[in-house]
Design a protein around this motif. Structure first.
Motif, PDB file in Angstrom:
ATOM      1  N   THR A 185       0.822  -1.209   0.000  1.00  0.00           N
ATOM      2  CA  THR A 185       0.000   0.000   0.000  1.00  0.00           C
ATOM      3  C   THR A 185       0.857   1.260   0.000  1.00  0.00           C
ATOM      4  O   THR A 185       0.363   2.351  -0.222  1.00  0.00           O
ATOM      5  N   PHE A 186       2.167   1.095   0.248  1.00  0.00           N
ATOM      6  CA  PHE A 186       3.041   2.270   0.308  1.00  0.00           C
ATOM      7  C   PHE A 186       3.789   2.522  -0.996  1.00  0.00           C
ATOM      8  O   PHE A 186       4.023   3.656  -1.368  1.00  0.00           O
ATOM      9  N   VAL A 187       4.211   1.444  -1.668  1.00  0.00           N
ATOM     10  CA  VAL A 187       5.089   1.623  -2.824  1.00  0.00           C
ATOM     11  C   VAL A 187       4.288   1.576  -4.126  1.00  0.00           C
ATOM     12  O   VAL A 187       3.147   1.144  -4.152  1.00  0.00           O
ATOM     13  N   ASP A 188       4.911   2.022  -5.220  1.00  0.00           N
ATOM     14  CA  ASP A 188       4.262   2.018  -6.524  1.00  0.00           C
ATOM     15  C   ASP A 188       4.602   0.773  -7.320  1.00  0.00           C
ATOM     16  O   ASP A 188       3.892   0.397  -8.233  1.00  0.00           O
ATOM     17  N   ALA A 189       5.745   0.133  -6.974  1.00  0.00           N
ATOM     18  CA  ALA A 189       6.177  -1.021  -7.750  1.00  0.00           C
ATOM     19  C   ALA A 189       6.011  -2.291  -6.915  1.00  0.00           C
ATOM     20  O   ALA A 189       6.490  -2.365  -5.792  1.00  0.00           O
ATOM     21  N   PRO A 190       5.302  -3.289  -7.474  1.00  0.00           N
ATOM     22  CA  PRO A 190       5.071  -4.523  -6.730  1.00  0.00           C
ATOM     23  C   PRO A 190       6.363  -5.199  -6.285  1.00  0.00           C
ATOM     24  O   PRO A 190       6.435  -5.781  -5.199  1.00  0.00           O
ATOM     25  N   LEU A 191       7.400  -5.080  -7.140  1.00  0.00           N
ATOM     26  CA  LEU A 191       8.671  -5.716  -6.807  1.00  0.00           C
ATOM     27  C   LEU A 191       9.255  -5.119  -5.531  1.00  0.00           C
ATOM     28  O   LEU A 191       9.867  -5.816  -4.720  1.00  0.00           O
ATOM     29  N   GLY A 192       9.052  -3.830  -5.348  1.00  0.00           N
ATOM     30  CA  GLY A 192       9.541  -3.149  -4.144  1.00  0.00           C
ATOM     31  C   GLY A 192       8.937  -3.752  -2.893  1.00  0.00           C
ATOM     32  O   GLY A 192       9.639  -4.019  -1.913  1.00  0.00           O
ATOM     33  N   ALA A 193       7.636  -3.999  -2.927  1.00  0.00           N
ATOM     34  CA  ALA A 193       6.965  -4.570  -1.762  1.00  0.00           C
ATOM     35  C   ALA A 193       7.466  -5.986  -1.493  1.00  0.00           C
ATOM     36  O   ALA A 193       7.729  -6.371  -0.345  1.00  0.00           O
ATOM     37  N   ALA A 194       7.633  -6.782  -2.565  1.00  0.00           N
ATOM     38  CA  ALA A 194       8.081  -8.167  -2.402  1.00  0.00           C
ATOM     39  C   ALA A 194       9.503  -8.209  -1.836  1.00  0.00           C
ATOM     40  O   ALA A 194       9.790  -8.946  -0.886  1.00  0.00           O
ATOM     41  N   LEU A 195      10.382  -7.396  -2.412  1.00  0.00           N
ATOM     42  CA  LEU A 195      11.775  -7.411  -1.959  1.00  0.00           C
ATOM     43  C   LEU A 195      11.902  -6.853  -0.544  1.00  0.00           C
ATOM     44  O   LEU A 195      12.704  -7.334   0.254  1.00  0.00           O
ATOM     45  N   GLY A 196      11.090  -5.865  -0.238  1.00  0.00           N
ATOM     46  CA  GLY A 196      11.096  -5.306   1.119  1.00  0.00           C
ATOM     47  C   GLY A 196      10.739  -6.377   2.142  1.00  0.00           C
ATOM     48  O   GLY A 196      11.374  -6.499   3.194  1.00  0.00           O
ATOM     49  N   THR A 197       9.723  -7.169   1.818  1.00  0.00           N
ATOM     50  CA  THR A 197       9.305  -8.243   2.713  1.00  0.00           C
ATOM     51  C   THR A 197      10.410  -9.282   2.861  1.00  0.00           C
ATOM     52  O   THR A 197      10.706  -9.752   3.970  1.00  0.00           O
ATOM     53  N   LEU A 198      11.035  -9.622   1.739  1.00  0.00           N
ATOM     54  CA  LEU A 198      12.113 -10.614   1.803  1.00  0.00           C
ATOM     55  C   LEU A 198      13.271 -10.080   2.642  1.00  0.00           C
ATOM     56  O   LEU A 198      13.915 -10.835   3.378  1.00  0.00           O
ATOM     57  N   ALA A 199      13.516  -8.775   2.552  1.00  0.00           N
ATOM     58  CA  ALA A 199      14.576  -8.184   3.364  1.00  0.00           C
ATOM     59  C   ALA A 199      14.281  -8.381   4.847  1.00  0.00           C
ATOM     60  O   ALA A 199      15.177  -8.714   5.637  1.00  0.00           O
ATOM     61  N   VAL A 200      13.016  -8.195   5.222  1.00  0.00           N
ATOM     62  CA  VAL A 200      12.629  -8.406   6.624  1.00  0.00           C
ATOM     63  C   VAL A 200      12.898  -9.863   7.023  1.00  0.00           C
ATOM     64  O   VAL A 200      13.442 -10.146   8.097  1.00  0.00           O
ATOM     65  N   LEU A 201      12.537 -10.792   6.139  1.00  0.00           N
ATOM     66  CA  LEU A 201      12.725 -12.219   6.434  1.00  0.00           C
ATOM     67  C   LEU A 201      14.203 -12.569   6.571  1.00  0.00           C
ATOM     68  O   LEU A 201      14.608 -13.275   7.500  1.00  0.00           O
ATOM     69  N   VAL A 202      14.992 -12.062   5.639  1.00  0.00           N
ATOM     70  CA  VAL A 202      16.424 -12.362   5.681  1.00  0.00           C
ATOM     71  C   VAL A 202      17.039 -11.783   6.958  1.00  0.00           C
ATOM     72  O   VAL A 202      17.814 -12.445   7.654  1.00  0.00           O
ATOM     73  N   ALA A 203      16.643 -10.552   7.270  1.00  0.00           N
ATOM     74  CA  ALA A 203      17.163  -9.917   8.481  1.00  0.00           C
ATOM     75  C   ALA A 203      16.803 -10.748   9.704  1.00  0.00           C
ATOM     76  O   ALA A 203      17.640 -11.002  10.583  1.00  0.00           O
ATOM     77  N   SER A 204      15.549 -11.198   9.765  1.00  0.00           N
ATOM     78  CA  SER A 204      15.100 -11.993  10.904  1.00  0.00           C
ATOM     79  C   SER A 204      15.893 -13.291  11.012  1.00  0.00           C
ATOM     80  O   SER A 204      16.371 -13.664  12.086  1.00  0.00           O
ATOM     81  N   THR A 205      16.056 -13.966   9.892  1.00  0.00           N
ATOM     82  CA  THR A 205      16.780 -15.235   9.886  1.00  0.00           C
ATOM     83  C   THR A 205      18.231 -15.037  10.302  1.00  0.00           C
ATOM     84  O   THR A 205      18.806 -15.831  11.054  1.00  0.00           O
TER      85      THR A 205
END
Lengths: 270, 301
Positions: A185-205
């Motif tokens: 809901t914040f970004v204009d590019a779907p890839l941005g949202a997907a990669l942002g989420t993956l960044a959270v996952l990688v950081a958590s792991t």
């Protein structure tokens, strides 16, 4: 809106290709194990993998343990990340809103659609794994299955616990979906949202492997994801499962709250 | 049909729309003009509830927007900037999706979709995905979207974008037909000719402010002066001394009460007249006088 959204999801070839690709990894593992009969030594490798050589009915759980840490979150991030940002990028978001579809309803429909995708994927993975497990791997006891703790389970108990494990895996993916939807809901590019989420996952792991991060470890998104293994101990070890479930509920509530607050008051300009 | 009061939108420090009071009446073809970047699209988006106003109110079909969007928007057909469609679906499938999101029942869906496709000239379209459509086809499909559900009010932003002259002509006829059938049309455009041919009322936006709002007929009515083209400019000037307001190379602008008298006088005196007509301001004159260059022009400096 929900019906239309689901119709689009199920019609899309991409949905089925993604599910097929996710499903191929545990199937490959089953084939390799079945052919070589070489399992990981007990206590190493993904959960259940050492047990499935003697008991193929446990393989659905092994399969879920294989796809849950990486494959599923990637797929969920992409599908959920696309939900709002994808519509915006195609220029269809404004036409949905002027039809009109209420903003909250649109958000709910997108979320339901993502969760149906998760359910579908887990169901396909579990079903395929059951078939490959019983065909290719050990089929020792017919009436009773051995738990991780060494005791035996009746068929009924096994089914119940498997369903519980599926529900737990779904809840874990619900957390990922919420984050991706929120970013979407914040970004204009779907890839941005997907990669942002993956960044959270990688950081958590990554933080989970760091001793210095011990104090925040219980609050990290991925901390309890594989706790569903505890459902197959005897007696069931509830502690981590319950903590994991509560943690996911908090993540879901926070990120969906932010997503809703942002989207409901957002200027739709694309 | 549309009434705004003090409608204002501020993006950070930039005032995109500044205190706009629109009044679109039932049965109007309202031409909403303005240079690129003058705030047309932002205004249209506020009317549709896509962008939320910083201050001011908007009323569409007599109800407050965006509060009553659920009641207002089913009666409104919109084409906002560019048409949007799912690229992997066919045009027909796209319309079916949108129809399913509206109020219509499932039973009449195929009929309604075929009907709007026919109206915009895509009746014979096959099941190719929209991704393969030309710009003109997409534009027609966008119009078909707007026409679904027989809206009472059409809000169209640059509807003839990407169409060839033939297509523009077709769409103009379609809009006139809809207007004759009782649909109110709010037409936003920067093409003066398009507005001049279609609109009954005109609003002009300049740097976010509504600088003109009036009937087209009033804006372009005769100015009361007479345009006189002649080869004998100097003789005519001497003859009409005191009534000449402007002298050009081959023409004069004269203020007289009776043009027939003027004509007789000129002929009697042997002035060779090539053209004699009441002076009219074109819409272009009106708009250029009231506005400055668009925001896509950036001067050095």
């Amino acid at each position: 809106m929900i019906a239309v959204e689901l119709h689009q999801l199920l019609r899309s070839r991409r949905t089925w290709v993604t599910i097929l690709m996710i499903d191929s990894l545990p199937t490959l593992v089953a084939v390799l194990l079945g052919v070589t009969e070489v399992g990981p030594r007990p206590g190493t490798g993904p959960a259940f993998l050492s047990a499935v050589l003697t008991d193929g009915t446990l393989f659905p759980l092994a399969a879920i343990a294989i796809v849950l840490p990486l494959f599923m979150p990637i797929a969920v991030s992409i599908v959920a990340g696309e939900s709002i940002a994808g519509e915006a990028q195609q220029g269809t978001l404004r036409y949905l809103l002027v039809r009109p579809v209420a903003r909250t309803r649109l958000l709910v429909a997108k979320l339901v659609s993502v969760m149906v995708f998760v359910l579908l994927t887990l169901a396909v993975v579990a079903a395929t794994a059951y078939v490959t497990g019983t065909l290719l791997l050990g089929d020792a006891p017919v009436a009773a299955t051995t738990t991780v703790s060494g005791t035996t389970l009746t068929q009924q108990e096994l089914i119940l616990r498997t369903l519980l494990a599926l529900a737990y895996a779904m809840l874990s993916m619900f957390g990922v979906a919420s984050i991706a939807l929120c970013l979407s809901t914040f970004v204009d590019a779907p890839l941005g949202a997907a990669l942002g989420t993956l960044a959270v996952l990688v950081a958590s792991t990554l933080l989970l492997t760091l001793d210095a991060a011990d104090s925040i470890a219980p609050y990290l998104l991925t901390r309890y994801w594989l706790a569903f293994v505890d459902l197959f101990r005897d007696p069931i070890l509830w502690r981590d499962v319950v903590r994991g479930a509560l943690l996911q509920v908090v993540y879901v509530a926070v990120f969906l709250g932010i997503a809703w607050a942002n989207f409901a008051t957002k200027d739709v300009k694309d | 049909m549309i009434r705004t009061h003090g409608l204002t939108k501020r993006y950070g420090g930039i005032l995109a729309v500044d205190d706009v009071d629109l009044d679109v009446r039932e049965g109007d073809v309202y031409g909403f003009l303005g240079a690129n970047g003058s705030g047309k699209t932002t205004t249209v988006r506020m009317l549709l509830g896509l962008v939320l106003a910083t201050s001011g109110t908007a009323e569409v079909l007599g109800e407050a927007m965006p509060r009553h969007a659920g009641r207002v928007l089913p009666e409104v057909g919109a084409l906002v900037e560019s048409p949007g469609a799912y690229p992997r679906l066919s045009g027909r499938a796209n319309l079916r999706v949108h129809d399913a999101l509206g109020r219509g029942r499932r039973s009449g869906r195929a009929g309604r979709v075929d009907d709007v496709l026919d109206r915009v000239g895509l009746g014979g379209v096959d099941e190719r995905p929209v991704a393969s459509y030309s710009l003109g086809m997409r534009q027609r499909l966008g119009l078909a979207h707007a026409l679904l559900g027989h809206p009472r009010l059409l809000v169209l932003d640059e509807p003839t974008n990407g169409l060839d002259p033939q297509g523009i002509h077709e769409i103009r006829d379609l809009l006139l037909e809809l207007h004759a059938g009782g649909t109110t049309i709010f037409l936003s455009s920067h093409l003066l000719a398009e507005i001049e041919q279609l609109a009954t009322r005109v609003g002009v936006l300049d740097r976010g402010r509504l600088v003109i709002e009036d009937d087209l007929a009033t804006l372009t009515r005769p100015t009361g002066r007479t345009y006189l083209r002649t080869r004998d400019v100097d003789r005519a000037r001497a003859l009409l001394d005191g009534q000449v307001e402007h002298v050009g190379e081959d023409h004069l602008l004269v203020r007289v009460d009776d043009v027939a008298e003027l004509n007789a006088l000129l002929v009697r005196d042997g002035v060779r007249v090539t053209e004699l007509a009441p002076e009219r301001r074109t819409l272009e004159d009106v708009v250029l006088a009231a506005t400055v260059a668009g925001s896509d022009r950036i001067e050095r400096g």
